[in-house]
Design a protein around this motif. Structure first.
Motif, short mmCIF file in Angstrom:
data_model
loop_
_atom_site.label_atom_id
_atom_site.label_comp_id
_atom_site.label_asym_id
_atom_site.label_seq_id
_atom_site.Cartn_x
_atom_site.Cartn_y
_atom_site.Cartn_z
N GLY A 1 78.83 4.36 16.39
CA GLY A 1 79.55 5.57 16.98
C GLY A 1 79.74 6.85 16.33
O GLY A 1 80.50 7.63 16.91
N LYS A 2 78.65 7.05 15.46
CA LYS A 2 78.80 8.25 14.76
C LYS A 2 77.65 9.32 15.28
O LYS A 2 76.85 8.84 16.05
CB LYS A 2 78.45 8.13 13.10
N ALA A 3 77.92 10.63 15.07
CA ALA A 3 76.73 11.47 15.41
C ALA A 3 76.62 12.49 14.38
O ALA A 3 77.31 12.73 13.43
CB ALA A 3 77.13 12.26 16.69
N ILE A 4 75.32 13.13 14.30
CA ILE A 4 74.84 14.02 13.32
C ILE A 4 74.24 15.14 14.01
O ILE A 4 73.37 15.27 14.93
CB ILE A 4 74.11 13.41 12.23
N HIS A 5 74.55 16.43 13.84
CA HIS A 5 73.81 17.74 14.44
C HIS A 5 72.52 17.60 14.09
O HIS A 5 72.23 17.44 12.71
CB HIS A 5 74.53 19.03 13.96
N ARG A 6 71.80 18.42 14.69
CA ARG A 6 70.44 18.33 14.55
C ARG A 6 69.85 19.22 13.34
O ARG A 6 68.92 18.81 12.67
CB ARG A 6 69.45 18.97 15.69
N GLU A 7 70.52 20.18 13.03
CA GLU A 7 70.31 20.93 11.85
C GLU A 7 70.87 20.00 10.43
O GLU A 7 69.99 20.24 9.43
CB GLU A 7 70.97 22.33 11.86
N VAL A 8 71.81 19.61 10.72
CA VAL A 8 72.24 18.69 9.31
C VAL A 8 71.09 17.55 8.96
O VAL A 8 70.71 17.31 7.96
CB VAL A 8 73.80 18.21 9.71
N PHE A 9 70.80 17.00 10.06
CA PHE A 9 69.70 16.01 10.20
C PHE A 9 68.41 16.65 9.47
O PHE A 9 67.77 16.02 8.40
CB PHE A 9 69.50 15.38 11.67
N LYS A 10 68.01 17.61 9.97
CA LYS A 10 66.99 18.47 9.46
C LYS A 10 67.32 18.50 7.92
O LYS A 10 65.79 18.53 7.10
CB LYS A 10 66.62 19.87 10.13
N ASP A 11 68.25 18.99 7.22
CA ASP A 11 68.54 19.20 6.09
C ASP A 11 68.19 17.87 5.05
O ASP A 11 67.96 17.82 3.99
CB ASP A 11 69.70 20.03 5.50
N ILE A 12 68.91 16.78 6.06
CA ILE A 12 68.77 15.53 4.92
C ILE A 12 67.44 15.04 4.75
O ILE A 12 66.85 14.60 3.88
CB ILE A 12 69.37 14.53 5.84
N LEU A 13 66.23 15.48 5.59
CA LEU A 13 65.05 15.14 5.26
C LEU A 13 64.35 15.80 4.02
O LEU A 13 63.47 15.46 3.63
CB LEU A 13 64.13 15.58 6.55
N ARG A 14 65.18 16.95 3.45
CA ARG A 14 64.75 17.35 2.33
C ARG A 14 64.97 16.54 1.03
O ARG A 14 64.28 16.61 -0.08
CB ARG A 14 65.29 18.66 1.88
N TYR A 15 65.87 15.57 1.24
CA TYR A 15 66.18 14.50 0.19
C TYR A 15 65.31 13.32 0.10
O TYR A 15 64.47 12.87 1.01
CB TYR A 15 67.47 14.24 0.41
N ASP A 16 65.10 12.81 -1.16
CA ASP A 16 64.14 11.67 -1.38
C ASP A 16 64.77 10.27 -0.98
O ASP A 16 64.07 9.44 -0.71
CB ASP A 16 63.97 11.63 -2.91
#
Length: 185
Positions: free
Chosen positions: A63-78
């Motif tokens: 039931g949660k959501a994440i904005h595309r730009e925040v998701f994109k930033d998450i990909l920088r992490y290991d």
């Protein structure tokens, strides 16, 4: 330390719309153990298990959501994990807590009813289609987003000018792709 690395396996934010006048399609949503994204041309549905999430984490994402730009930033992490309904992202000594949203339906901008679109397309018999047009950019995006390491997908054609269901072979994912008009040369 490769064992300590875990994040989403593909840049799924690329399946979202970039058009700000359709804010709900700028989000990836978590529903029924899947992550869902769309830009109205392609609908992506992938199992969170395919990205290495545990059942407990999947329950917290429901039931949660994440904005595309925040998701994109998450990909920088290991490494990411779900803790208390938030995503904790880590890289080296850097640790970030990302609060997820509940997608609020705005008047006239509810999230696409992807389940009814998939059900409608799935319940239609496959047909032989003499000619169907696809935007190669959409197919390239599917190739980039699929969890299938073999790069093989199955196309189920539902009729001339109708959406096509594309399924990953050997992985739990589906894409619904809209055909395009073919303009004679």
């Amino acid at each position: 330390m490769a064992k300590d690395k875990r994040n989403f396996k593909r840049p799924l934010h690329e399946a979202c719309s970039k058009i700000e006048t359709q804010p709900s399609m700028n989000y990836l949503i978590f529903e029924d153990g899947n992550i869902v994204a769309t830009d109205a041309h392609v609908i992506l549905i992938q199992s969170l298990y395919g990205h290495g999430f545990t059942e407990s984490e999947i329950d917290q994402l429901e039931g949660k959501a994440i904005h595309r730009e925040v998701f994109k930033d998450i990909l920088r992490y290991d490494h990411i994990e779900v803790v208390d309904g938030s995503i904790v992202a880590k890289k080296g000594k850097i640790k970030v807590n990302i609060k997820l949203e509940t997608l609020q339906e705005q008047e006239g901008d509810a999230y696409v009813n992807y389940k009814s679109l998939i059900d409608s397309a799935s319940n239609t018999c496959n047909v032989e289609v003499p000619i169907i047009g696809f935007d190669l950019n959409l197919l390239a995006r599917i190739a980039k987003l699929t969890l299938n390491d073999l790069g093989q997908v199955e196309f189920n054609f539902k009729g001339q000018g109708k959406a096509c269901i594309v399924s990953g072979i050997g992985c739990d994912e589906q894409f619904l792709v809209m055909p395009c008009s073919l303009n004679p040369l």
